[in-house]
Design a protein around this motif. Structure first.
Motif, PDB file in Angstrom:
ATOM      1  N   ALA A 170      -1.050   2.971   5.726  1.00 60.20           N
ATOM      2  CA  ALA A 170      -1.966   3.253   6.827  1.00 60.20           C
ATOM      3  C   ALA A 170      -1.227   3.319   8.165  1.00 60.20           C
ATOM      4  O   ALA A 170      -1.679   3.980   9.107  1.00 60.20           O
ATOM      5  N   PHE A 171      -0.076   2.639   8.241  1.00 57.18           N
ATOM      6  CA  PHE A 171       0.711   2.645   9.483  1.00 57.18           C
ATOM      7  C   PHE A 171       1.774   3.737   9.488  1.00 57.18           C
ATOM      8  O   PHE A 171       2.501   3.899  10.477  1.00 57.18           O
ATOM      9  N   ALA A 194      -8.404   3.879  10.017  1.00 63.47           N
ATOM     10  CA  ALA A 194      -8.818   2.626   9.379  1.00 63.47           C
ATOM     11  C   ALA A 194      -7.656   1.961   8.646  1.00 63.47           C
ATOM     12  O   ALA A 194      -6.812   2.630   8.049  1.00 63.47           O
ATOM     13  N   VAL A 195      -7.628   0.629   8.698  1.00 68.80           N
ATOM     14  CA  VAL A 195      -6.678  -0.184   7.945  1.00 68.80           C
ATOM     15  C   VAL A 195      -7.499  -1.150   7.102  1.00 68.80           C
ATOM     16  O   VAL A 195      -8.159  -2.045   7.637  1.00 68.80           O
ATOM     17  N   SER A 196      -7.482  -0.961   5.793  1.00 66.20           N
ATOM     18  CA  SER A 196      -8.296  -1.791   4.907  1.00 66.20           C
ATOM     19  C   SER A 196      -7.849  -3.248   4.963  1.00 66.20           C
ATOM     20  O   SER A 196      -6.648  -3.543   4.897  1.00 66.20           O
ATOM     21  N   ARG A 197      -8.798  -4.142   5.062  1.00 65.41           N
ATOM     22  CA  ARG A 197      -8.480  -5.571   5.104  1.00 65.41           C
ATOM     23  C   ARG A 197      -8.198  -6.123   3.703  1.00 65.41           C
ATOM     24  O   ARG A 197      -7.578  -7.180   3.568  1.00 65.41           O
ATOM     25  N   THR A 198      -8.657  -5.410   2.680  1.00 62.91           N
ATOM     26  CA  THR A 198      -8.547  -5.921   1.307  1.00 62.91           C
ATOM     27  C   THR A 198      -7.545  -5.156   0.446  1.00 62.91           C
ATOM     28  O   THR A 198      -7.317  -5.529  -0.705  1.00 62.91           O
ATOM     29  N   ALA A 199      -6.971  -4.102   0.976  1.00 66.15           N
ATOM     30  CA  ALA A 199      -6.043  -3.285   0.188  1.00 66.15           C
ATOM     31  C   ALA A 199      -4.744  -4.034  -0.079  1.00 66.15           C
ATOM     32  O   ALA A 199      -4.407  -5.026   0.582  1.00 66.15           O
ATOM     33  N   LYS A 200      -4.000  -3.549  -1.065  1.00 65.51           N
ATOM     34  CA  LYS A 200      -2.696  -4.124  -1.364  1.00 65.51           C
ATOM     35  C   LYS A 200      -1.737  -3.840  -0.206  1.00 65.51           C
ATOM     36  O   LYS A 200      -1.928  -2.888   0.551  1.00 65.51           O
ATOM     37  N   PRO A 201      -0.669  -4.650  -0.074  1.00 68.52           N
ATOM     38  CA  PRO A 201       0.254  -4.483   1.063  1.00 68.52           C
ATOM     39  C   PRO A 201       0.807  -3.069   1.210  1.00 68.52           C
ATOM     40  O   PRO A 201       0.927  -2.565   2.327  1.00 68.52           O
ATOM     41  N   ARG A 227       0.194  -9.842  13.253  1.00 67.86           N
ATOM     42  CA  ARG A 227       1.557 -10.022  12.737  1.00 67.86           C
ATOM     43  C   ARG A 227       1.862  -8.984  11.653  1.00 67.86           C
ATOM     44  O   ARG A 227       2.939  -8.406  11.616  1.00 67.86           O
ATOM     45  N   GLN A 228       0.904  -8.776  10.769  1.00 67.23           N
ATOM     46  CA  GLN A 228       1.091  -7.793   9.708  1.00 67.23           C
ATOM     47  C   GLN A 228       1.212  -6.383  10.286  1.00 67.23           C
ATOM     48  O   GLN A 228       2.052  -5.589   9.845  1.00 67.23           O
ATOM     49  N   ALA A 229       0.379  -6.078  11.280  1.00 65.61           N
ATOM     50  CA  ALA A 229       0.444  -4.763  11.927  1.00 65.61           C
ATOM     51  C   ALA A 229       1.806  -4.548  12.581  1.00 65.61           C
ATOM     52  O   ALA A 229       2.382  -3.460  12.497  1.00 65.61           O
ATOM     53  N   LEU A 230       2.320  -5.586  13.224  1.00 66.76           N
ATOM     54  CA  LEU A 230       3.631  -5.481  13.867  1.00 66.76           C
ATOM     55  C   LEU A 230       4.721  -5.225  12.837  1.00 66.76           C
ATOM     56  O   LEU A 230       5.613  -4.387  13.050  1.00 66.76           O
ATOM     57  N   ARG A 231       4.638  -5.891  11.715  1.00 61.16           N
ATOM     58  CA  ARG A 231       5.642  -5.711  10.660  1.00 61.16           C
ATOM     59  C   ARG A 231       5.613  -4.285  10.118  1.00 61.16           C
ATOM     60  O   ARG A 231       6.663  -3.639   9.968  1.00 61.16           O
TER      61      ARG A 231
END
Length: 447
Positions: A43-44, A30-37, A258-262
């Motif tokens: 998570a990655f 899981a990757v939280s949509r609301t968590a801090k960066p 885009r965020q996942a790629l970063r």
């Protein structure tokens, strides 16, 4: 507002992507949509270290020890350049997976006709077999060095690692990553201590990272340089990374991708910098312990192990060497299994139970490894280890060129297409790899 759904041809692919990579683990983290960066970045954290395993496997040890003992610190530049290539290519793997929802094997299947896809599959399987042979031999040597188990028996024991892999996969993908990262920590600690004992000339080490034309002019040096390249930028890692990135449930919108790629690129870049530390440590250890004491012919892991204690003057040195080698072998078996599963399922859309897939690839690897071990002993296994890495280097172009072409194609990648500058660098890398392989083949044919 209406949404226009493009056909398969319109989005650049010949076939529709039927399902995700590694379906039993697809989007399970899981990757939280609301968590801090920083929480999202955490998570990655993980897939990059599974990829890094391939950059420090037992085959890499053989080429780095041979290169360090024969040519001192000169080939450190090859390790550095190879690592930079790896960082760029692995970032493209993450880009392909996140943008298209395909791993590299699925992309080849969906983009090319059968008469192109099937040969690519066959070459990918050869690369995985070569990888597995190196792991079988490396693990067997590690067992021999630590516990005195004969190499022939050690080769057979390696087939039982399928149970370890099945157990970890049953617990969940995060447990697989935790196992890998723990062993990587042990490997790093072992080499840090050995490097401290070897006390290398750090001025020469720094100069070794500067490239020299002698590497291309000297056929023996080029052979080992290509072995290091094949052991660093490995074909199966490109398939592996593009598959395991998809274990993250990162969302479907463009900003989420885009965020996942970063974050995925950050994960693999940091992990590969860690891999460079281990790779360079192996070569530095060989150069300091063997080359500078006149032992320029060391290429066998067993011989290197036996000489460390008298040369470094510490009884613990060979034990640390053996522990690190065994950890590398165990780690590599996990990642090779996953890569083999991705390749077979992606190209052929054939689903096999993981234990069946593992036993098949292990048997294929065990047969040549056992024969060489029985007939030629340690010397034969050393030559086979280096040969497998050169084979991997020769196979590399058949994975790199499709990857570069896919990620540069806007019709396939959409808004996440690779920038032109990145594609240009990737094309240059692909051409350099192909050119070096042509040079190697030419030198071989001309004697």
């Amino acid at each position: 507002m209406t949404t226009t759904i493009r056909s398969d041809r319109e989005d650049g692919w010949r076939q529709k992507n039927r399902e995700g990579s590694l379906l039993d683990m697809h989007r399970t983290v899981a990757v939280s949509r609301t968590a801090k960066p920083w929480r999202k970045a955490a998570a990655f954290f993980g897939p990059g270290y599974l990829v890094a395993v391939g950059y420090m496997d037992p085959g890499n040890w053989a080429t780095s020890i041979a290169g360090g003992s024969a040519f001192g610190y000169t080939l450190l530049s090859v390790a550095l350049i190879s690592n930079i290539m790896a960082i760029i290519l692995q970032s493209l793997c993450a880009r392909l997976a996140i943008a298209s929802g395909r791993d590299l094997a699925q992309a080849c299947r969906d983009a090319y006709p059968a008469f192109v896809a099937y040969p690519l599959w066959f070459l990918a399987e050869i690369a995985i077999i070569a990888t597995d042979i190196a792991e079988v031999i490396g693990t067997a040597i590690g067992l021999n060095l630590l516990f005195g188990i004969p190499l022939e028996i050690g080769v057979l024991i390696t087939a039982t690692d399928v149970f370890l892999i099945l157990y970890l996969q049953k617990l969940g993908f995060r447990w697989v990553e935790a196992f890998i990262i723990t062993l990587l920590g042990v490997i790093a600690a072992c080499f840090a201590i050995q490097i401290a004992l070897a006390d290398p000339n750090w001025g020469e080490v720094i100069r070794g990272f500067a490239p020299t034309t002698e590497i291309v002019k000297n056929p023996d040096m080029l052979y080992l340089a290509l072995g290091i390249l094949g052991a660093t930028v490995m074909p199966h890692n490109l398939y592996l990374h593009s598959g395991i990135v998809q274990t993250r449930d990162f969302g479907t919108t463009l900003p989420e991708k885009r965020q996942a790629l970063r974050f995925a690129t950050l994960d693999s870049t940091v992990a590969l910098c860690f891999a460079l530390f281990v790779n360079a440590s192996i070569l530095i250890l060989a150069a300091a312990a063997f080359h500078h004491t006149g032992r320029t012919e060391i290429a066998e892991l067993g011989e290197a192990h036996s000489l460390l204690s008298p040369i470094l003057g510490a009884a613990i040195a060979p034990t640390l060497f053996g522990i690190a080698l065994l950890c590398c072998g165990l780690n590599s078996t996990v990642t090779a299994t996953l890569a083999g599963q991705i390749v077979m399922e992606g190209f052929l859309n054939i689903k096999l139970a993981p234990w069946i897939r593992r036993l098949v690839t292990r048997i294929i690897a065990i047969v040549p490894a056992a024969l060489v071990t029985i007939w030629y002993g340690d010397a034969g296994t050393a030559e086979l280890l280096v040969l497998t890495q050169v084979v991997l280097s020769l196979q590399l172009s058949f994975a790199v060129f499709p990857l570069v072409l896919f990620t540069a194609d806007r019709t396939k990648m959409g808004d996440l297409v690779a920038p032109r500058w990145l594609s240009a660098i990737a094309v240059l890398i692909a051409l350099v790899i192909a050119g070096l392989n042509v040079k190697l083949i030419t030198d071989f044919l001309l004697g």
